[in-house]
Design an enzyme around this catalytic site. Sequence first.
Site, short mmCIF file in Angstrom:
data_model
loop_
_atom_site.label_atom_id
_atom_site.label_comp_id
_atom_site.label_asym_id
_atom_site.label_seq_id
_atom_site.Cartn_x
_atom_site.Cartn_y
_atom_site.Cartn_z
N PHE A 1 0.84 -1.19 0.00
CA PHE A 1 0.00 0.00 0.00
C PHE A 1 0.89 1.25 0.00
O PHE A 1 1.85 1.32 0.76
CB PHE A 1 -0.89 -0.02 1.25
CG PHE A 1 -1.97 0.99 1.24
CD1 PHE A 1 -3.11 0.80 0.47
CD2 PHE A 1 -1.87 2.16 1.99
CE1 PHE A 1 -4.13 1.75 0.46
CE2 PHE A 1 -2.89 3.11 1.98
CZ PHE A 1 -4.02 2.90 1.21
N ASP B 1 2.17 -5.65 8.15
CA ASP B 1 0.96 -4.84 8.12
C ASP B 1 -0.22 -5.79 7.97
O ASP B 1 -0.28 -6.57 7.00
CB ASP B 1 1.04 -3.85 6.95
CG ASP B 1 -0.12 -2.87 6.94
OD1 ASP B 1 -1.23 -3.27 7.35
OD2 ASP B 1 0.08 -1.72 6.51
N TYR C 1 -10.95 -0.15 11.09
CA TYR C 1 -12.15 0.32 10.37
C TYR C 1 -12.49 -0.56 9.18
O TYR C 1 -13.54 -0.41 8.59
CB TYR C 1 -12.00 1.78 9.91
CG TYR C 1 -10.73 2.08 9.14
CD1 TYR C 1 -10.62 1.76 7.79
CD2 TYR C 1 -9.65 2.68 9.77
CE1 TYR C 1 -9.45 2.02 7.10
CE2 TYR C 1 -8.48 2.95 9.09
CZ TYR C 1 -8.39 2.62 7.75
OH TYR C 1 -7.22 2.88 7.07
N LYS C 2 -11.60 -1.49 8.82
CA LYS C 2 -11.88 -2.38 7.68
C LYS C 2 -12.71 -3.58 8.18
O LYS C 2 -13.87 -3.40 8.51
CB LYS C 2 -10.57 -2.79 7.01
CG LYS C 2 -9.90 -1.58 6.30
CD LYS C 2 -8.53 -1.85 5.73
CE LYS C 2 -8.02 -0.59 5.02
NZ LYS C 2 -6.56 -0.60 4.83
N ARG D 1 -12.72 -4.67 -7.15
CA ARG D 1 -12.39 -5.39 -5.91
C ARG D 1 -13.65 -5.66 -5.09
O ARG D 1 -14.49 -4.77 -4.93
CB ARG D 1 -11.41 -4.52 -5.12
CG ARG D 1 -10.82 -5.18 -3.91
CD ARG D 1 -9.78 -4.29 -3.28
NE ARG D 1 -10.36 -3.14 -2.61
CZ ARG D 1 -9.76 -2.47 -1.61
NH1 ARG D 1 -8.54 -2.81 -1.23
NH2 ARG D 1 -10.35 -1.45 -1.04
C1 LIG Z 1 -5.92 0.75 4.60
C2 LIG Z 1 -4.43 0.70 4.64
C3 LIG Z 1 -3.68 1.76 5.18
C4 LIG Z 1 -4.35 3.02 5.62
O1 LIG Z 1 -3.64 3.73 6.57
P1 LIG Z 1 -4.36 4.86 7.43
O2 LIG Z 1 -3.27 5.60 8.06
O3 LIG Z 1 -5.29 4.17 8.39
O4 LIG Z 1 -5.15 5.70 6.47
C5 LIG Z 1 -2.30 1.61 5.27
N1 LIG Z 1 -1.69 0.48 4.82
C6 LIG Z 1 -2.39 -0.55 4.28
C7 LIG Z 1 -1.68 -1.78 3.82
C8 LIG Z 1 -3.77 -0.45 4.16
O5 LIG Z 1 -4.46 -1.44 3.59
#
Ligand SMILES: *Cc1c(COP(=O)(O)O)cnc(C)c1O
Length: 401
Positions: free
Chosen positions: A117, A188, A213-214, A360
Amino acid sequence: MAKYSTDFDWTRDQFHLPEGVIYLDGNSLGPLPIATPARVARAIEPEWRDMLIGGWVKAGWHLAPERLGDRIAAMIGAEAGHVMVGDTLSIKIYQALAAAIALRPERRVILSDNGNFPSDLYMAQGLAKTLGNGTRLVTVAPEEVADHITDEVAVLMLTEVDYRTGRRHDMKTLTAKAHKHGALTLWDLAHSFGAVPVDLSDCGADFAAGCTYKYINAGPGAPAFIYVAPEHAGHSQTALQGWQGHAAPFAFEQEYHPANAVTRMRVGTPPVLQLAALEAALDVWDRVDFNDLRARSIELTERFIAGVEARCPQLRLASPRDPHARGSQVSFHFEEGYAAMQALIAHGVIGDFRAPDIMRFGFTPLYIGEREVDGAVEILTEIMAGDLWDRPEYKVKAIIT
Ligand SMILES: *Cc1c(COP(=O)(O)O)cnc(C)c1O
């Protein structure tokens, strides 16, 4: 005898799901649990209203990050006292990465994959710049990660389940290889926590972080969490030396002295209302067995793939075909994927689009079952067979996809 010890009819009843909507985006933002409004309202009235600043102690607000951290620890195979809740995932990644790098001062490489990400990669780039000592981020193709773990690597920083394709890394094997070369690992868990069973102690992970939140359903802006393995907890540095991570925050000393263990990963004042929402969301998980969840998720994703491949020849599977090699989402390539997703949403099936051409779909067994999978396949088939996506209003790009 019931197939699962988890009662998925009960879990479904714990969520508000709008009438006429098939929600396949719980991997981005989980829906509202029935219990959440009252739990958040209680934090406001009577807690905030009547206790005022006394709420930090009397209502347990101050220790909520530790308390909820322990509940999360029990869900991811972590030791109690080694998970802290707070901030956002990007920030927790930065903290964990900085702590890991500091434990390998003679090394200069952060290894990741090019499907990670962007925020994780940006955080690593920013940290490297701040360190200014030649530390650099190296990214390779996901399937080549293992071959690039060498004695130069300080930290292997990976997201277990790829946000675009759902491809899943083998955490245990990669962690073992990293350790063999003297490197540390940072995992992560954004698309793992609440999606697949996670056992951090069994994997020997050094650091981990994830969001709530996911799949966890704690609501928009809900806080993240960080894990620090016991062997690092007493001597890991935090790059963000906030007052709440100080050994004695209310002594207001001039000098920073870190609190014990994972408490030092606290930064500033915790988001009390969001923590109340997280608490309500976790209550549902108390009655979920992760092996049941995984088995159910595989049933649903296999059914969706079979349906789409049989009826929508325009779509090409982007996720691994082997269910054990993917998380709880399924992605398809389609050149006009953005417009097709907008058409799907207009017809009541909510998934999302990830550039350049990925449609997705997240499968969340707590509130999605065969009926939703079949309904989504049906509507997707109508849209593809009739080219219903081919309308100008579906091609206008929104700021959030
Ligand atoms: C959703 C996601 C994030 C989002 O980070 P935030 O700081 O909560 O916005 C970061 N890394 C990955 C791999 C994600 O899927």
